[in-house]
Write a protein that holds these residues in place. Structure first.
Motif, PDB file in Angstrom:
ATOM      1  N   ASP A  43       0.859  -1.186   0.000  1.00  0.00           N
ATOM      2  CA  ASP A  43       0.000   0.000   0.000  1.00  0.00           C
ATOM      3  C   ASP A  43       0.896   1.237   0.000  1.00  0.00           C
ATOM      4  OD1 ASP A  43      -1.935  -1.933   0.334  1.00  0.00           O
ATOM      5  OD2 ASP A  43      -2.189  -1.558   2.468  1.00  0.00           O
ATOM      6  N   MET A  44       0.648   2.154  -0.953  1.00  0.00           N
ATOM      7  CA  MET A  44       1.576   3.266  -1.151  1.00  0.00           C
ATOM      8  C   MET A  44       0.847   4.567  -1.455  1.00  0.00           C
ATOM      9  SD  MET A  44       4.496   1.353  -3.414  1.00  0.00           S
ATOM     10  CE  MET A  44       5.937   1.439  -2.384  1.00  0.00           C
ATOM     11  N   GLY A  45       1.633   5.662  -1.489  1.00  0.00           N
ATOM     12  CA  GLY A  45       1.073   6.971  -1.821  1.00  0.00           C
ATOM     13  C   GLY A  45       0.070   7.453  -0.798  1.00  0.00           C
ATOM     14  N   GLU A  46       0.284   7.100   0.475  1.00  0.00           N
ATOM     15  CA  GLU A  46      -0.721   7.385   1.483  1.00  0.00           C
ATOM     16  C   GLU A  46      -0.464   8.669   2.274  1.00  0.00           C
ATOM     17  OE1 GLU A  46      -2.692   3.145   2.500  1.00  0.00           O
ATOM     18  OE2 GLU A  46      -0.634   3.347   3.223  1.00  0.00           O
TER      19      GLU A  46
ATOM     20  N   MET B 130      -0.475  11.199  -5.744  1.00  0.00           N
ATOM     21  CA  MET B 130      -0.951  10.171  -6.668  1.00  0.00           C
ATOM     22  C   MET B 130      -0.112  10.164  -7.940  1.00  0.00           C
ATOM     23  SD  MET B 130      -5.020  10.820  -6.050  1.00  0.00           S
ATOM     24  CE  MET B 130      -5.651   9.732  -7.306  1.00  0.00           C
ATOM     25  N   ARG B 131       0.127  11.342  -8.484  1.00  0.00           N
ATOM     26  CA  ARG B 131       0.906  11.412  -9.728  1.00  0.00           C
ATOM     27  C   ARG B 131       2.335  10.927  -9.521  1.00  0.00           C
ATOM     28  NH1 ARG B 131       3.392  16.528 -12.926  1.00  0.00           N
ATOM     29  NH2 ARG B 131       3.753  15.471 -14.916  1.00  0.00           N
ATOM     30  N   SER B 132       2.989  11.379  -8.466  1.00  0.00           N
ATOM     31  CA  SER B 132       4.382  10.985  -8.251  1.00  0.00           C
ATOM     32  C   SER B 132       4.498   9.491  -7.979  1.00  0.00           C
ATOM     33  CB  SER B 132       4.999  11.791  -7.106  1.00  0.00           C
ATOM     34  OG  SER B 132       4.367  11.499  -5.865  1.00  0.00           O
ATOM     35  N   THR B 133       3.527   8.909  -7.269  1.00  0.00           N
ATOM     36  CA  THR B 133       3.581   7.474  -6.970  1.00  0.00           C
ATOM     37  C   THR B 133       3.336   6.655  -8.231  1.00  0.00           C
ATOM     38  OG1 THR B 133       2.709   7.981  -4.766  1.00  0.00           O
ATOM     39  CG2 THR B 133       2.763   5.678  -5.409  1.00  0.00           C
ATOM     40  N   VAL B 134       2.414   7.105  -9.069  1.00  0.00           N
ATOM     41  CA  VAL B 134       2.188   6.448 -10.367  1.00  0.00           C
ATOM     42  C   VAL B 134       3.464   6.474 -11.193  1.00  0.00           C
ATOM     43  CG1 VAL B 134       1.045   6.753 -12.617  1.00  0.00           C
ATOM     44  CG2 VAL B 134      -0.310   6.750 -10.516  1.00  0.00           C
ATOM     45  N   ARG B 135       4.130   7.607 -11.238  1.00  0.00           N
ATOM     46  CA  ARG B 135       5.364   7.724 -12.024  1.00  0.00           C
ATOM     47  C   ARG B 135       6.463   6.817 -11.481  1.00  0.00           C
ATOM     48  NH1 ARG B 135       6.455  14.016 -13.473  1.00  0.00           N
ATOM     49  NH2 ARG B 135       7.885  13.008 -14.937  1.00  0.00           N
ATOM     50  N   MET B 136       6.566   6.725 -10.165  1.00  0.00           N
ATOM     51  CA  MET B 136       7.551   5.823  -9.567  1.00  0.00           C
ATOM     52  C   MET B 136       7.262   4.374  -9.953  1.00  0.00           C
ATOM     53  SD  MET B 136       8.625   6.985  -5.719  1.00  0.00           S
ATOM     54  CE  MET B 136       6.998   7.441  -5.126  1.00  0.00           C
TER      55      MET B 136
ATOM     56  N   ASP C  16       8.175   4.970   0.017  1.00  0.00           N
ATOM     57  CA  ASP C  16       7.706   4.418  -1.250  1.00  0.00           C
ATOM     58  C   ASP C  16       8.812   4.229  -2.282  1.00  0.00           C
ATOM     59  OD1 ASP C  16       5.272   4.527  -0.029  1.00  0.00           O
ATOM     60  OD2 ASP C  16       4.368   5.987  -1.395  1.00  0.00           O
ATOM     61  N   GLU C  17       9.690   5.205  -2.400  1.00  0.00           N
ATOM     62  CA  GLU C  17      10.717   5.129  -3.432  1.00  0.00           C
ATOM     63  C   GLU C  17      11.615   3.906  -3.253  1.00  0.00           C
ATOM     64  OE1 GLU C  17      13.857   8.073  -5.754  1.00  0.00           O
ATOM     65  OE2 GLU C  17      12.823   8.765  -3.949  1.00  0.00           O
ATOM     66  N   GLN C  18      11.983   3.599  -2.022  1.00  0.00           N
ATOM     67  CA  GLN C  18      12.816   2.426  -1.764  1.00  0.00           C
ATOM     68  C   GLN C  18      12.009   1.131  -1.891  1.00  0.00           C
ATOM     69  OE1 GLN C  18      16.186   2.399  -1.226  1.00  0.00           O
ATOM     70  NE2 GLN C  18      16.070   4.588  -1.709  1.00  0.00           N
ATOM     71  N   LEU C  19      10.770   1.141  -1.389  1.00  0.00           N
ATOM     72  CA  LEU C  19       9.935  -0.055  -1.436  1.00  0.00           C
ATOM     73  C   LEU C  19       9.656  -0.500  -2.868  1.00  0.00           C
ATOM     74  CD1 LEU C  19       7.389   0.897   1.371  1.00  0.00           C
ATOM     75  CD2 LEU C  19       8.934  -1.068   1.429  1.00  0.00           C
TER      76      LEU C  19
END
Length: 254
Positions: free
Chosen positions: A9-12, A46-52, A22-25
């Motif tokens: 679960d991310m981007g929370e 949301m956008r940055s997590t999608v891009r990652m 998130d970036e490491q996970l």
């Protein structure tokens, strides 16, 4: 060959508040469940997590929750099936737009927190969530607790359902997760979490809080990204599953 998806679960986070690493996970998982703005998340997150996720080849999933930022979506709310349907459609639409704008798409949907557990037992809520997913995009996978009403509802309506198990949570004898209000509900040891993941993947069972074993057939294993030890857990899980000759693959390729 045994194959398993490893999801998180991310981007929370939202606004100036951040949650998880998130970036490491992203380097160790195969699918990401991204918050859609109700229990956590905001447009920028949301956008940055999608891009990652796209940059790491990680499958993108929507993680809709109850409208409860203060309680992180983990407090039960009395909602009708129609409300569950509408809030699911709304949140799916938001994340789907970001995924498409970044050149990607959604692979799956996994409800968050209290909504997830309510739908595991309440057939009407489960059917409403499954219907929302099916009507938005019937090709999406629906993640739900193994053996739950949500899995059954998804299969009835024609969705592909992925049975989920948890590496970092303890189980009760009926196959449900131990409530977080109970001491010991969260496994803090990476070694214990890794051992549980291997047991789930190879034998289809988990040790309960009471000391017995319960059958848990799983297609995907979750580690909570907001847990303090999440990164250590995921690294240990990946190594243990690989050593047990488990092939780790994204849900769309299972």
């Amino acid at each position: 060959m045994v194959r398993m998806d490893l999801n998180c679960d991310m981007g929370e986070g939202f606004g100036v508040y951040r949650s998880g690493n998130d970036e490491q996970l992203m380097r160790y998982i195969t699918s990401a469940n991204i918050a859609c703005g109700y229990h956590g998340g905001d447009p920028a997150t949301m956008r940055s997590t999608v891009r990652m996720a796209l940059s790491h080849g990680v499958a993108i999933g929507a993680h809709p929750g109850l409208p409860d930022l203060a309680g992180f979506g983990r407090r039960r709310m009395e909602i009708t099936p129609m409300e569950a349907y509408e809030m699911t459609v709304y949140q799916l639409g938001a994340l789907m737009a970001f995924a498409r704008a970044e050149g990607g798409g959604l692979s799956h949907v996994k409800p968050h927190g209290a909504l997830y557990h309510m739908a595991a037992k309440d057939a009407a809520l489960a059917e409403a969530i499954a219907e929302a997913v099916y009507k938005v995009d019937g090709s999406l996978l629906l993640f739900g607790l193994a053996g739950s009403e949500l899995i059954r509802a998804g299969e009835r309506i024609g969705l592909r359902a992925a049975r989920e198990a948890f590496a970092d949570r303890t189980y009760e004898e009926d196959g449900t997760l131990t409530p977080r209000t109970v001491e010991g509900a969260v496994l803090e040891s990476s070694e214990a979490a890794a051992a549980q993941a291997v047991l789930l993947a190879t034998e289809g069972k988990a040790r309960t809080r009471q000391g017995s074993y319960v059958a848990v057939e799983a297609d995907t294993i979750c580690v909570h990204g907001d847990s303090p030890g999440a990164l250590a857990h995921v690294i240990a899980l990946r190594q243990a599953l690989t050593e047990a000759k488990i092939t780790i693959q994204a849900p769309g390729t299972l």
